[in-house]
Write an enzyme that holds these catalytic residues in place. Structure first.
Site, PDB file in Angstrom:
ATOM      1  N   HIS A  50       0.865  -1.181   0.000  1.00 16.39           N
ATOM      2  CA  HIS A  50       0.000   0.000   0.000  1.00 16.39           C
ATOM      3  C   HIS A  50       0.903   1.232   0.000  1.00 16.39           C
ATOM      4  O   HIS A  50       2.108   1.137   0.236  1.00 16.39           O
ATOM      5  CB  HIS A  50      -0.893  -0.009   1.231  1.00 16.39           C
ATOM      6  CG  HIS A  50      -2.044  -0.963   1.128  1.00 16.39           C
ATOM      7  ND1 HIS A  50      -3.098  -0.937   2.011  1.00 16.39           N
ATOM      8  CD2 HIS A  50      -2.315  -1.956   0.248  1.00 16.39           C
ATOM      9  CE1 HIS A  50      -3.966  -1.876   1.685  1.00 16.39           C
ATOM     10  NE2 HIS A  50      -3.517  -2.509   0.626  1.00 16.39           N
ATOM     11  N   GLU A  52       1.308   3.717   2.109  1.00 17.52           N
ATOM     12  CA  GLU A  52       2.007   3.968   3.377  1.00 17.52           C
ATOM     13  C   GLU A  52       3.132   2.961   3.590  1.00 17.52           C
ATOM     14  O   GLU A  52       4.223   3.320   4.036  1.00 17.52           O
ATOM     15  CB  GLU A  52       1.022   3.898   4.553  1.00 17.52           C
ATOM     16  CG  GLU A  52      -0.105   4.913   4.487  1.00 17.52           C
ATOM     17  CD  GLU A  52      -1.351   4.415   3.767  1.00 17.52           C
ATOM     18  OE1 GLU A  52      -2.424   4.979   4.031  1.00 17.52           O
ATOM     19  OE2 GLU A  52      -1.263   3.465   2.953  1.00 17.52           O
ATOM     20  N   SER A  77      -7.400   7.540   3.869  1.00 16.28           N
ATOM     21  CA  SER A  77      -7.439   7.049   5.247  1.00 16.28           C
ATOM     22  C   SER A  77      -6.752   5.683   5.348  1.00 16.28           C
ATOM     23  O   SER A  77      -7.025   4.791   4.550  1.00 16.28           O
ATOM     24  CB  SER A  77      -8.904   6.950   5.689  1.00 16.28           C
ATOM     25  OG  SER A  77      -9.014   6.588   7.030  1.00 16.28           O
ATOM     26  N   CYS A  79      -5.684   1.953   5.992  1.00 16.06           N
ATOM     27  CA  CYS A  79      -6.356   0.679   6.230  1.00 16.06           C
ATOM     28  C   CYS A  79      -5.830   0.046   7.528  1.00 16.06           C
ATOM     29  O   CYS A  79      -4.875   0.549   8.130  1.00 16.06           O
ATOM     30  CB  CYS A  79      -6.121  -0.257   5.046  1.00 16.06           C
ATOM     31  SG  CYS A  79      -4.449  -0.957   5.017  1.00 16.06           S
ATOM     32  N   CYS A  82      -1.939  -0.720   7.321  1.00 14.31           N
ATOM     33  CA  CYS A  82      -1.092   0.474   7.385  1.00 14.31           C
ATOM     34  C   CYS A  82      -1.191   1.149   8.749  1.00 14.31           C
ATOM     35  O   CYS A  82      -0.197   1.657   9.268  1.00 14.31           O
ATOM     36  CB  CYS A  82      -1.458   1.430   6.257  1.00 14.31           C
ATOM     37  SG  CYS A  82      -1.123   0.717   4.623  1.00 14.31           S
TER      38      CYS A  82
END
Length: 145
Positions: A50, A52, A77, A79, A82
């Site tokens: 992802h 991040e 936002s 998950c 992350c």
């Protein structure tokens, strides 16, 4: 707009141009980007890259104090995965571009003492809405549906 959120948006756009999911992130310490990344699950055939996670990976190993003093900027936002990494490394501040298209674990982060700020950035919302409309199956895969 904040230069660091713009850097995260630039990362997200790069991910989309590569055929991936448009989510970008940068890790900032002492007003410098020390890690940047974007969702590269498609590009790398990865289960975990992802935005991040990619930014953290690209920051490389850092002394624990660096993470506690850093701010993570992300276009969407975070998950559960992350958010777990944010808590694991003790990152105390997260700036979120938007949480309208997806609400991650912001409540968990806040409960754990992380300062979470949501910018409600129109560019981030449009980028994700367009992507979800164009690639619903890929979006559902990314969020585990």
């Amino acid at each position: 707009m904040d230069v660091f959120m713009q850097a995260a948006i630039d990362e997200a756009q790069l991910g989309r141009e590569e055929g991936g999911i448009p989510i970008g992130s940068v890790l900032v310490h002492n007003n410098q980007i020390i890690g940047r990344g974007h969702n590269r699950r498609v590009q790398k055939g990865s289960a975990i890259l992802h935005g991040e996670m990619d930014a953290l990976e690209n920051a490389g190993r850092q002394p624990a104090g660096v993470y506690r003093e850093a701010t993570l900027y992300t276009t969407l936002s975070p998950c559960p995965m992350c958010s777990g990494a944010i808590l694991l490394y003790g990152i105390k501040r997260v700036i979120v571009g938007e949480n309208q298209t997806f609400m991650g674990e912001e409540a968990l982060l806040k409960k754990s003492g992380v300062d979470v700020q949501v910018l409600h950035n129109d560019n981030c919302v449009k980028m994700m809405r367009d992507f979800i409309q164009d690639s619903p199956e890929l979006w559902n895969e990314d969020i585990g549906v």
